[in-house]
Design a protein around this motif. Structure first.
Motif, mmCIF file in Angstrom:
data_model
loop_
_atom_site.group_PDB
_atom_site.id
_atom_site.type_symbol
_atom_site.label_atom_id
_atom_site.label_comp_id
_atom_site.label_asym_id
_atom_site.label_seq_id
_atom_site.Cartn_x
_atom_site.Cartn_y
_atom_site.Cartn_z
ATOM 1 N N CYS A 99 0.795 -1.236 0.000
ATOM 2 C CA CYS A 99 0.000 0.000 0.000
ATOM 3 C C CYS A 99 0.825 1.284 0.000
ATOM 4 O O CYS A 99 0.437 2.269 -0.636
ATOM 5 C CB CYS A 99 -0.936 0.047 1.201
ATOM 6 S SG CYS A 99 -1.831 -1.480 1.526
ATOM 7 N N MET A 119 -8.572 -2.239 -3.927
ATOM 8 C CA MET A 119 -7.239 -1.838 -3.469
ATOM 9 C C MET A 119 -6.475 -3.073 -3.033
ATOM 10 O O MET A 119 -7.041 -3.910 -2.346
ATOM 11 C CB MET A 119 -7.337 -0.854 -2.302
ATOM 12 C CG MET A 119 -7.758 0.550 -2.709
ATOM 13 S SD MET A 119 -6.401 1.395 -3.532
ATOM 14 C CE MET A 119 -7.295 2.455 -4.664
ATOM 15 N N CYS A 173 1.936 4.130 -2.701
ATOM 16 C CA CYS A 173 1.017 5.217 -3.042
ATOM 17 C C CYS A 173 0.499 5.932 -1.796
ATOM 18 O O CYS A 173 0.270 7.133 -1.828
ATOM 19 C CB CYS A 173 -0.177 4.676 -3.808
ATOM 20 S SG CYS A 173 0.270 3.774 -5.286
ATOM 21 N N HIS A 174 0.287 5.174 -0.719
ATOM 22 C CA HIS A 174 -0.303 5.760 0.490
ATOM 23 C C HIS A 174 0.788 6.229 1.447
ATOM 24 O O HIS A 174 1.075 5.576 2.463
ATOM 25 C CB HIS A 174 -1.229 4.758 1.179
ATOM 26 C CG HIS A 174 -2.506 4.532 0.433
ATOM 27 N ND1 HIS A 174 -3.605 5.338 0.582
ATOM 28 C CD2 HIS A 174 -2.836 3.614 -0.507
ATOM 29 C CE1 HIS A 174 -4.575 4.906 -0.214
ATOM 30 N NE2 HIS A 174 -4.129 3.864 -0.893
#
Ligand code: HEC
Length: 449
Positions: free
Chosen positions: A55, A91, A58-59
């Motif tokens: 994750c 996601m 991008c996060h």
């Protein structure tokens, strides 16, 4: 701990309470007391390692996703939304159907079923932190300025940055560059990416096309794509991509305004094969399955079929559906030629589904690169069949107007239906040899009964 329980009850709300009411409460009470005790799913021990791997590219702060998931404090308020997105497999963005056709890919970022269960259970159990000592070391990110493919021989940059307004809808911009290529060249590796940190924040993705003749074909040939978390394309030994003298480069940028006016710049890095070396295999990416006349009635789901016949044996290395706002699903199947052309009874054609993206998400242009040992190896005469479904009903939240009939076109309010397919043509002897190698590989890897 009572406090943990209260906090959960307050922040997660009634849906969560209902779920808990129906489940084994003592186990929950106990596990949250112990934090990282046996059986309890905690952020520190179970969830953080998954976020770290799948994750945070991008996060994290300054990247494309709307929030960071680097720490417990950052992730905790999103617990319910995380559960929903992960369980629906929205996601991480990877929308290929896991139950159809080929299932092994290079750089597959998706979660395993058991990772999905872990995250769901963590949320259902009140999203506890657990023991901070269990946390994995935070992920270190490479300097975004480093080239994954190594130092490029040529870097093509935009002449001047594009000024992205601070607000408004997604911007889609074409920038055509003439890098002044004097001679033909073969490229061994390609990488496209934003040219500076502020551009990294706003570039959702972009494609790089080769434009050989802007009058004749202003769109040009697809070369490469940048999407966050994606590295460059390094071609296998003895293969490369041809770029002809005089070719121009078109960057098609898909940008998300982020609250401030931003100067956006992107770049293309190329590593060349030594001068004069012509590779045996030339890899390229092309449209397959285009439908000349799309006919998408208002308020309905429609299906279109397009075909491409392989003139030579080929190895397909990746699949990427291309549709616009109303794209719903796309499948790629192959129809094999008759095994024996002289067959007295030309039987039913053998058909195989290679891949489907069954939950296409507009806005995510994902290339699905097949793992080398399962990449489709197809005989000459195979027909590649692309089926596209468009959802022109009000149920499609991206649909700008379900009352309109829609046809084909380049604007995002028009529709498209084709796949970008990367392939390499092989000669017959090479094809046969690879088929034999696959067969003997299958024999040695399959369990013997
Ligand atoms: C390739 C980049 C990328 C990766 C990897 C990724 N996300 Fe996302 N995520 C985004 C972007 C961009 C958005 C906002 C746009 C959208 O929803 O498509 C988003 C949205 C979300 C949302 C919805 C936020 C909201 O506004 O409600 C959640 C929840 C989420 N991501 C969780 C995750 C989790 C959990 C993982 C890993 C298991 C993950 N994402 C992996 C890019 C990514």
């Amino acid at each position: 701990m009572k406090t943990t329980w209260k906090l959960c009850a307050m922040t997660i709300g009634s849906a969560f309470l209902l779920a808990i009411a129906g489940s084994a409460q003592p186990a929950f009470a106990q596990s949250s007391k112990q934090g990282s005790g046996q059986g309890a799913v905690t952020f520190a021990k179970d969830v953080a390692p998954i976020f770290k791997e799948h994750c945070v590219t991008c996060h994290r702060f300054g990247s494309i996703a709307p929030m960071s998931l680097m720490t417990y404090e950052e992730a905790r308020p999103w617990a319910r939304s995380i559960r929903a997105k992960v369980v629906d497999r929205e996601m991480p963005p990877w929308h290929i159907d896991r139950n159809v056709g080929i299932t092994k890919f290079k750089d597959d970022p998706s979660l395993t079923d058991s990772q999905v269960k872990t995250i769901a259970k963590w949320v259902d159990d009140g999203a506890p932190m657990g023991n901070p000592a269990d946390l994995p070391a935070p992920r270190k990110f490479e300097d975004d300025q480093n080239w994954f493919i190594g130092k490029p021989d040529i870097i093509v940059k935009m002449d001047k940055p594009y000024l992205l307004p601070k607000a408004g809808p997604d911007n889609i911009v074409d920038v055509l560059i003439d890098p002044g290529f004097k001679e033909d060249m073969y490229v061994a590796a390609i990488e496209s990416k934003p040219a500076d940190p502020q551009s990294f924040k706003v570039v959702h993705h972009f494609t790089t096309n080769l434009v050989e003749d802007p009058e004749e074909d202003p769109v040009g040939l697809f070369l490469n794509e940048y999407a966050l978390g994606k590295n460059g394309d390094i071609f296998p030994p003895n293969s490369g991509r041809l770029i002809k003298a005089g070719t121009k480069i078109n960057f098609n940028l898909h940008l998300n305004p982020r609250g401030e006016t931003t100067e956006v710049s992107v770049q293309l890095g190329l590593k060349l094969l030594p001068k004069g070396q012509v590779p045996k295999y030339v890899a390229f990416t092309q449209h397959m399955g285009d439908v000349a006349e799309l006919d998408i009635p208002a308020g309905a789901i429609s299906r279109h079929d397009g075909y491409f016949r392989l003139p030579q044996p080929a190895l397909i290395s990746s699949f990427q559906p291309h549709m616009h706002n109303r794209g719903k699903a796309q499948c790629m199947e192959v129809i094999y030629p008759d095994v024996r052309a002289d067959s007295a009874r030309p039987g039913p054609a053998r058909v195989e589904t290679l891949s489907c993206v069954s939950a296409y998400q507009f806005g995510w242009h994902i290339t699905y690169p097949y793992a080398d040992d399962v990449a489709p190896l197809l005989p000459a005469g195979t027909i590649v069949h692309i089926t596209s479904w468009h959802d022109n009903t009000p149920a499609n939240r991206y649909n700008p107007n379900p009352k309109n009939w829609v046809g084909g076109g380049a604007r995002s309010i028009d529709e498209m239906s084709f796949a970008w397919v990367t392939l390499t043509y092989l000669d017959e002897a090479d094809y046969q040899q690879r088929v034999r190698a696959r067969a003997s590989q299958a024999e040695t890897t399959q369990p013997q009964h």
